[in-house]
Design an enzyme around this catalytic site. Sequence first.
Site, mmCIF file in Angstrom:
data_model
loop_
_atom_site.group_PDB
_atom_site.id
_atom_site.type_symbol
_atom_site.label_atom_id
_atom_site.label_comp_id
_atom_site.label_asym_id
_atom_site.label_seq_id
_atom_site.Cartn_x
_atom_site.Cartn_y
_atom_site.Cartn_z
ATOM 1 N N TYR A 151 98.081 67.669 10.452
ATOM 2 C CA TYR A 151 99.018 66.916 11.280
ATOM 3 C C TYR A 151 99.091 65.508 10.457
ATOM 4 O O TYR A 151 100.490 65.091 9.996
ATOM 5 C CB TYR A 151 98.081 65.989 11.815
ATOM 6 C CG TYR A 151 98.441 64.413 13.187
ATOM 7 C CD1 TYR A 151 99.358 65.187 13.907
ATOM 8 C CD2 TYR A 151 97.711 63.877 13.213
ATOM 9 C CE1 TYR A 151 99.687 64.236 15.124
ATOM 10 C CE2 TYR A 151 98.122 63.140 14.197
ATOM 11 C CZ TYR A 151 99.378 63.184 15.093
ATOM 12 O OH TYR A 151 99.715 62.312 15.680
ATOM 13 N N ASN A 206 109.930 71.874 23.618
ATOM 14 C CA ASN A 206 109.996 73.257 23.938
ATOM 15 C C ASN A 206 108.421 73.206 24.611
ATOM 16 O O ASN A 206 108.085 74.620 24.857
ATOM 17 C CB ASN A 206 109.732 73.465 22.751
ATOM 18 C CG ASN A 206 107.852 73.488 22.173
ATOM 19 O OD1 ASN A 206 107.293 71.797 21.910
ATOM 20 N ND2 ASN A 206 107.698 73.763 20.490
HETATM 21 P P1 NAD Z 1 102.387 64.551 23.491
HETATM 22 O O1 NAD Z 1 101.910 65.387 22.642
HETATM 23 O O2 NAD Z 1 102.169 64.163 24.790
HETATM 24 O O3 NAD Z 1 103.621 64.391 23.553
HETATM 25 C C1 NAD Z 1 104.685 65.269 22.134
HETATM 26 C C2 NAD Z 1 105.747 66.269 22.755
HETATM 27 O O4 NAD Z 1 105.878 67.049 22.141
HETATM 28 C C3 NAD Z 1 105.248 67.322 24.023
HETATM 29 O O5 NAD Z 1 106.459 66.973 24.932
HETATM 30 C C4 NAD Z 1 105.416 68.695 23.438
HETATM 31 O O6 NAD Z 1 105.875 69.369 23.993
HETATM 32 C C5 NAD Z 1 106.652 68.160 22.220
HETATM 33 N N1 NAD Z 1 106.344 69.260 21.086
HETATM 34 C C6 NAD Z 1 105.599 69.585 20.159
HETATM 35 N N2 NAD Z 1 105.644 70.383 19.810
HETATM 36 C C7 NAD Z 1 107.381 70.567 19.508
HETATM 37 C C8 NAD Z 1 107.854 71.207 18.850
HETATM 38 N N3 NAD Z 1 108.164 72.375 18.108
HETATM 39 N N4 NAD Z 1 109.711 71.755 19.436
HETATM 40 C C9 NAD Z 1 110.043 70.209 20.168
HETATM 41 N N5 NAD Z 1 109.247 69.440 21.520
HETATM 42 C C10 NAD Z 1 107.764 70.128 21.303
HETATM 43 O O7 NAD Z 1 101.802 63.496 22.546
HETATM 44 P P2 NAD Z 1 102.090 61.592 21.938
HETATM 45 O O8 NAD Z 1 101.270 60.936 22.588
HETATM 46 O O9 NAD Z 1 103.818 61.023 23.598
HETATM 47 O O10 NAD Z 1 102.656 61.524 20.973
HETATM 48 C C11 NAD Z 1 104.187 61.732 20.766
HETATM 49 C C12 NAD Z 1 104.694 61.103 19.083
HETATM 50 O O11 NAD Z 1 104.399 60.490 18.998
HETATM 51 C C13 NAD Z 1 104.142 62.208 18.359
HETATM 52 O O12 NAD Z 1 104.968 62.527 17.513
HETATM 53 C C14 NAD Z 1 103.147 61.785 18.196
HETATM 54 O O13 NAD Z 1 102.077 62.367 16.575
HETATM 55 C C15 NAD Z 1 102.995 59.976 17.612
HETATM 56 N N6 NAD Z 1 102.032 59.254 17.971
HETATM 57 C C16 NAD Z 1 101.262 59.588 19.309
HETATM 58 C C17 NAD Z 1 99.990 58.801 18.628
HETATM 59 C C18 NAD Z 1 99.267 58.583 20.344
HETATM 60 O O14 NAD Z 1 98.551 57.980 20.140
HETATM 61 N N7 NAD Z 1 100.468 59.043 21.720
HETATM 62 C C19 NAD Z 1 98.934 57.853 17.909
HETATM 63 C C20 NAD Z 1 100.585 58.189 16.388
HETATM 64 C C21 NAD Z 1 101.317 58.969 16.540
#
Ligand code: NAD
Length: 340
Positions: free
Chosen positions: A149, A38
Amino acid sequence: MKPADGKRILVTGGAGFLGSHLCDYLLRQGHEVLCVDNFHTGSRRNILHLLGHPRFELLRHDVTAPLAVEVDEIYNLACPASPVHYQTDPIQTTKTSVLGTLNMLGLARRLKARFLQASTSEVYGDPLQHPQTEAYWGNVNPLGIRACYDEGKRCAESLCMDYRRQHGLDVKIVRIFNTYGPRMHPEDGRVVSNFVVQALSGQPLTIYGDGSQTRSFCYVDDLVRGLARLMQTPPETAGPVNLGNPVEYSMRALAETVIRLCDSRSGILFMPLPGDDPARRRPDISLARKLLHWAPEIGLEEGLARTIAYFRQQLDDAEPPPVDGPLHAPAAAVGADARQ
Ligand code: NAD
Ligand code: UDP
Ligand code: UDP
């Protein structure tokens, strides 16, 4: 038509930092990829290079609403991951984690599709056990500013396990520890992107608290390889499995390393520590080593060098990527109820 040698794979949050790298990886493996996002914190720019790809499809959709598509596997990554952004609209964060995961599990159930949930080291909260193993139940403040979160992700894990027990769904839970790399948004607010952007633009690096708190940083390519490997495991393997780099750094040491690698003259600015900021974090990855034969290969300095090269290019190229979401919030933590 499904490609003869590949699967049809849904990546929710596919326009985000990790999701876009995962889309790249799965396409390279010969699969068909449906990216659902989104654009809350993700950016079209992250997947611009894929838009003409014959096996790539983009769907703008919020996972808190039901979704009807046909796929073989689902990687559920949709959720803002940076504290600044998940705290900007905490109710939406909980809805995305809980209702979004419920909808994607319902979709997987109807399709009998394999399901991988991107969980987080945040389920351990401010951990009393160090390093953290998957057996540790965590130390989370359910009322604090990170709870949207942390508790959202904990509820999503319990939903996954209930779909497994109640409906026999093949689920995999991965607890991701701090991961960094190219395509983090310059205004993402997480520590690596903040420090690199600050060092490259000659601003002081903002250390929250005294900088003694620790994290362990995994380079994105290592992480994505681990996600795909977990998805390949037999149905008996549900996890949770920790994925991350077990080498631990203080934020002060990270700041010094970034300044050195950027050849920057930036100084350091100490700012208040946000509420509930975990003091220490390091994954025990014994389970991933055993089950997945996985370990990170890229050390912090090499990963940072690649990340710095990316941001250098971005800053040279002018405007930051357009987003519809809350990425224009201040770089410091939202709602920082200072502890010091
Ligand atoms: P990010 O914010 O770059 O990516 C998250 C994506 O989800 C974004 O593109 C956002 O637009 C999309 N999104 C958010 N809410 C949404 C919704 N309701 N419907 C559709 N799309 C939605 O973050 P990231 O670092 O790429 O993280 C990706 C996943 O990995 C997340 O679930 C996060 O919790 C998990 N995670 C990441 C890390 C990290 O260090 N990068 C650590 C732990 C967990
Ligand atoms: N769901 C969905 N796509 C589907 C099937 C289900 O988005 O193809 C959603 C559905 O709207 C529901 C959730 O997933 O809110 C859980 O579905 P499930 O069938 O497991 O439970 P129920 O519909 O009985 O609550
Ligand atoms: N942090 C910092 N300066 C920043 C951004 C973050 O000192 O500009 C600290 C933050 O307080 C935390 C650590 O760096 O202790 C990691 O923060 P991040 O938001 O990257 O991820 P977290 O692990 O806290 O979810």
